[in-house]
Motif scaffolding. Sequence first.
Motif, PDB file in Angstrom:
ATOM      1  N   UNK A   8       0.820  -1.223   0.000  1.00  0.00           N
ATOM      2  CA  UNK A   8       0.000   0.000   0.000  1.00  0.00           C
ATOM      3  C   UNK A   8       0.853   1.271   0.000  1.00  0.00           C
ATOM      4  N   UNK A   9       2.129   1.120   0.287  1.00  0.00           N
ATOM      5  CA  UNK A   9       3.012   2.295   0.266  1.00  0.00           C
ATOM      6  C   UNK A   9       3.567   2.557  -1.132  1.00  0.00           C
ATOM      7  N   UNK A  10       3.184   1.737  -2.082  1.00  0.00           N
ATOM      8  CA  UNK A  10       3.707   1.887  -3.445  1.00  0.00           C
ATOM      9  C   UNK A  10       2.631   2.391  -4.371  1.00  0.00           C
ATOM     10  N   UNK A  11       3.050   3.140  -5.404  1.00  0.00           N
ATOM     11  CA  UNK A  11       2.105   3.553  -6.439  1.00  0.00           C
ATOM     12  C   UNK A  11       1.805   2.339  -7.329  1.00  0.00           C
ATOM     13  N   UNK A  12       0.794   2.482  -8.171  1.00  0.00           N
ATOM     14  CA  UNK A  12       0.440   1.390  -9.091  1.00  0.00           C
ATOM     15  C   UNK A  12       1.597   1.029 -10.012  1.00  0.00           C
ATOM     16  N   UNK A  13       2.303   2.058 -10.482  1.00  0.00           N
ATOM     17  CA  UNK A  13       3.425   1.824 -11.399  1.00  0.00           C
ATOM     18  C   UNK A  13       4.550   1.062 -10.711  1.00  0.00           C
ATOM     19  N   UNK A  14       4.829   1.442  -9.474  1.00  0.00           N
ATOM     20  CA  UNK A  14       5.873   0.749  -8.703  1.00  0.00           C
ATOM     21  C   UNK A  14       5.459  -0.700  -8.455  1.00  0.00           C
ATOM     22  N   UNK A  15       4.188  -0.876  -8.078  1.00  0.00           N
ATOM     23  CA  UNK A  15       3.705  -2.233  -7.798  1.00  0.00           C
ATOM     24  C   UNK A  15       3.809  -3.099  -9.061  1.00  0.00           C
ATOM     25  N   UNK A  16       3.515  -2.506 -10.218  1.00  0.00           N
ATOM     26  CA  UNK A  16       3.617  -3.301 -11.455  1.00  0.00           C
ATOM     27  C   UNK A  16       5.080  -3.670 -11.716  1.00  0.00           C
TER      28      UNK A  16
END
Length: 343
Positions: free
Chosen positions: A167-175
């Motif tokens: 949850x501390x990551x943006x969608x782009x980072x998570x991808x």
Amino acid sequence: MTSNNKDKPPASGNEPLLQVRDLKTYFFTREGTVKAVDGVSFTVRRGEIRGIVGESGCGKSMTAMSILRLVDKPGRIVSGEALFRGEDLLKKSRREMTAMRGQQISMIFQEPKSSLNPVLKISTQLLEVLRVHRDDRSVPVKTEAAVEMLRGVGIPDAARRVDNYPHEMSGGMAQRVMIAMSMAYAPDLLIADEPTTALDVTIQAQVLDLIRKLRDDRDMAVMLITHDMGVVAEMADIVTVMYAGTAVEEAPTIELFEEPLHPYTRGLINSIPVMGQVKDRLEVIPGRVPDLIDLPPGCRFAPRCKARIEHNLTRCEIQEPHLIEAQPGHRVRCWLYESDDTV
Ligand SMILES: Nc1ncnc2c1ncn2[C@@H]1O[C@H](COP(=O)(O)OP(=O)(O)OP(=O)(O)O)[C@@H](O)[C@H]1O
Ligand SMILES: [Mg+2]
């Protein structure tokens, strides 16, 4: 349209890695049989990015899920082959398939966060992947290995990021994390199902660049599923256009955009927003994908087809056209290109 892969040698000479032949996946529901994938064939070659494009509900994801044998009841693969290095994935046991998934074929999805465990740190999740995969299990896996994985997918400040929770990551980072995980297995084929649809445009471009770089560096094949013709133009070497469970056109990307044959493909191309150019109204294809239970007789696209009316074609609503090779390497399923004697 831009295409960064023009200077790459054509991938068409490479050996076939995945050959999907006449794949049919149906859902047997109380309301009737949903023909989600209805006779789809294509080949993905080593080092090649194969785009699969079409509107929502055309059967793109179900094609990928079938190849990985992830179709659940009431769905069933009713026929076809998915040859991976010549071996039919559709005939493999559950155990063989589990080994195949991840190690030789990896898949990433639209919603990266839903694939990550929300209560575990990124480092824990990455290390678990490495732990499962390494040959010698007695050697402990160090956090530095997880940091390296994040660096490999261009995550800045990886040493700190590795301690984040999803949850501390943006969608782009998570991808990127998802891509890092799938790369841990050094797969030969990456199936990416709408990998950037949930991301902002600039982040989208970065993730696509990453996928392309991994392809270039590792000679990995990619099956890229998208509804976005802009993404296809940017990324794919060769494209299959799907409509209502079938392939309606297939061509090398440059040719597809220079000379689209199927009226559906033309409609999709006309609906791409052009940067810096104000169009009064984007041309969208009127109507919607038919109910895959009650498919119209004849061509599935006929009810929405402008060309049918313009050319006063009568057989479109009576008999389904065949996928024919209109030009070398360029196939289309449309009565405009079939001669009378095939009727
Ligand atoms: N469990 C199910 N039961 C019945 N029909 C289903 C089921 N799952 C999928 N389908 C149908 O299969 C068809 C193809 O779905 P699929 O998810 O492959 O489409 P898609 O091209 O990936 O669309 P999108 O762009 O929205 O992801 C759809 O008509 C869908 O309604
Ligand atoms: Mg889908």
